[in-house]
Scaffold this active site. Structure first.
Site, PDB file in Angstrom:
ATOM      1  N   THR A  18       1.648  -9.297  12.555  1.00 34.17           N
ATOM      2  CA  THR A  18       2.160  -8.141  11.849  1.00 34.17           C
ATOM      3  C   THR A  18       1.238  -7.807  10.705  1.00 34.17           C
ATOM      4  O   THR A  18       0.417  -8.619  10.319  1.00 34.17           O
ATOM      5  CB  THR A  18       3.580  -8.390  11.321  1.00 34.17           C
ATOM      6  OG1 THR A  18       4.090  -7.191  10.771  1.00 34.17           O
ATOM      7  CG2 THR A  18       3.589  -9.468  10.275  1.00 34.17           C
ATOM      8  N   THR A  63       0.867  -1.181   0.000  1.00 32.75           N
ATOM      9  CA  THR A  63       0.000   0.000   0.000  1.00 32.75           C
ATOM     10  C   THR A  63       0.903   1.231   0.000  1.00 32.75           C
ATOM     11  O   THR A  63       1.361   1.657  -1.056  1.00 32.75           O
ATOM     12  CB  THR A  63      -0.977  -0.007   1.194  1.00 32.75           C
ATOM     13  OG1 THR A  63      -0.260  -0.221   2.413  1.00 32.75           O
ATOM     14  CG2 THR A  63      -2.024  -1.101   1.021  1.00 32.75           C
ATOM     15  N   SER A 111      -7.770  10.537  -0.063  1.00 31.45           N
ATOM     16  CA  SER A 111      -8.023  11.532  -1.122  1.00 31.45           C
ATOM     17  C   SER A 111      -7.630  10.996  -2.502  1.00 31.45           C
ATOM     18  O   SER A 111      -6.752  10.173  -2.617  1.00 31.45           O
ATOM     19  CB  SER A 111      -7.234  12.801  -0.839  1.00 31.45           C
ATOM     20  OG  SER A 111      -7.620  13.347   0.401  1.00 31.45           O
TER      21      SER A 111
END
Length: 415
Positions: free
Chosen positions: A197, A160, A415
């Protein structure tokens, strides 16, 4: 997603090469779940007879994939792993469960597996429904096209805000047969693992039954992933899965069926070293970081107490910003120790920045020199050691500093 201004200063020039592991194949695709022009879907196809172990987030708002994995793990068998990035499928209610059900059903059919042999994981934005229709139709083709030499591609597909894929590999002997352990993980923000994790997947060709495999993973997670933090925030999606295909038995490896087997000593050490490597890589890719920091706490009542004191320091915004500003403000270390809730003798407390003692026995060290300490803080890697003076136990935590870039990345994440 958040605006990442640059790669981590600790990003490696070249990634470790992960050799194929017998019994596991990978494929990736661009499903357009959230990202454009990059892969965001990964499958790992596993040979029949693969054992699996796992640890997951202890968050009370755990994601739908985490709940499914916990359920499937009880059988201890795996044939397929399906992971998407861009959407965490967390806090998505009935729609989230339906997305998991569709994914598992399609995956089981494609891999000719039982539903409980299909494991799923998702990472990304929380609270937005995951439309399984965006990627479910791709799974059959991915399973058919999966190839063994695709670890790096798999690692990239689950990223990501990571600035580089985290991969690691180790070798170990079980008896006189060499086995391989490969792993990759993702994570850069919302990182304060609690029993697991971010997303981490480890694969080995060793023949190890589910119970001893689970014991090893549960043991080693404590001093690796649970000893690392970026920002003190535990994700809803934390998942760590360890798969053992068993294919090394064809080369004469004796199957390991009992927990605590002495034959696992070398394997256990190699697994711990790989998990430590991955945990440090995550801390070295913390969002917006400029420095990698190790806190070492000594003289504590217990190892658990030492860990909590170290985490109190590693998760302190005011201390982490001082480190970012290269300010040797050891008073903030004193604060973080005191707020931990663990026993500490104020009048025996001592602190070192690297090899430089800045405080001893409850007051500023007589040899303390501001210029020397400030010069040390300019290093890219910082070690802060603390002796709390109440016992003999010690522990450590890896973290990073907190910079303006961390705020920028997370201020506009959606956004």
């Amino acid at each position: 997603m958040g605006k990442i201004t640059s790669r981590s200063p600790f990003a490696p020039e070249t990634l470790a090469h992960l050799e194929p592991i017998a019994g596991v194949r990978f494929a990736t695709a661009e499903a357009g779940i959230r990202y454009k022009g990059r892969t965001d879907l990964m499958v790992a196809v596993l040979d029949e007879g693969t054992s699996v172990a796992g640890v997951f987030t202890q968050s009370k708002t755990a994601s739908a994939p985490v709940l499914a994995c916990r359920k499937h793990l009880k059988k201890g068998a795996a044939r397929l792993l399906i992971v998407n990035s861009g959407n965490a499928n967390a806090f998505t209610g009935k729609k989230g469960r339906e997305a998991v059900d569709i994914t598992v059903e399609v995956g089981a059919k494609a891999a000719n597996a039982e539903r409980h042999e299909v494991f799923v994981a998702s990472t990304g934005v929380i609270g937005e429904p995951l439309e399984a229709s965006k990627f479910a139709h791709l799974i059959e083709g991915l399973v058919a096209d999966a190839e063994p030499d695709s670890f790096e591609a798999a690692a990239r597909a689950i990223m990501t805000t990571d600035t580089y894929p985290k991969v690691a590999t180790r070798k170990a002997l079980i008896g006189d047969v060499e086995v391989t352990i490969n792993g990759f993980c993702k994570g850069a923000g919302m990182i304060a693992p609690d029993m697991a994790t971010m997303l981490c997947f480890i694969f080995t060709d060793a023949h190890i039954a589910p119970k001893p495999l689970q014991d090893l993973l549960s043991e080693h997670v404590e001093t690796t992933f649970n000893a690392m933090t970026v920002d003190g925030d535990t994700s809803t999606s934390d998942t760590c899965l360890l798969f053992a295909t068993g294919d090394a038995s064809a080369r004469g490896q004796p199957p390991i069926t009992k927990a605590g087997s002495k034959k696992l000593k070398a394997f256990s050490e190699a697994l711990h070293d790989l998990m430590k490597d991955l945990a440090i890589q995550v801390a070295k890719d913390g969002e917006g970081l400029s420095k990698f920091v190790t806190f070492i706490v000594e003289g504590a009542e217990s190892e658990a107490a030492a860990r909590r004191i170290a985490l109190s320091c590693a998760n302190s915004p005011i201390l982490k910003t001082a480190i970012a500003g290269e300010d040797p403000n050891w008073g903030r270390v004193v604060m973080a120790v005191g707020k931990s809730g663990e026993a500490a003798d104020r009048d025996r407390l001592s602190i070192w920045f690297g090899e430089h003692c800045v405080a001893r026995d409850g007051e500023r060290a007589h040899e303390y020199d501001e210029a020397t300490a400030a010069s040390y803080m300019k290093n890219r890697e910082i070690v802060i050691r603390i002796d709390v003076g109440v016992g003999k136990a010690s522990s450590h935590v890896w973290t990073c500093d907190l910079t303006h870039d961390y705020v920028s990345i997370n201020a506009d994440y959606r956004s």
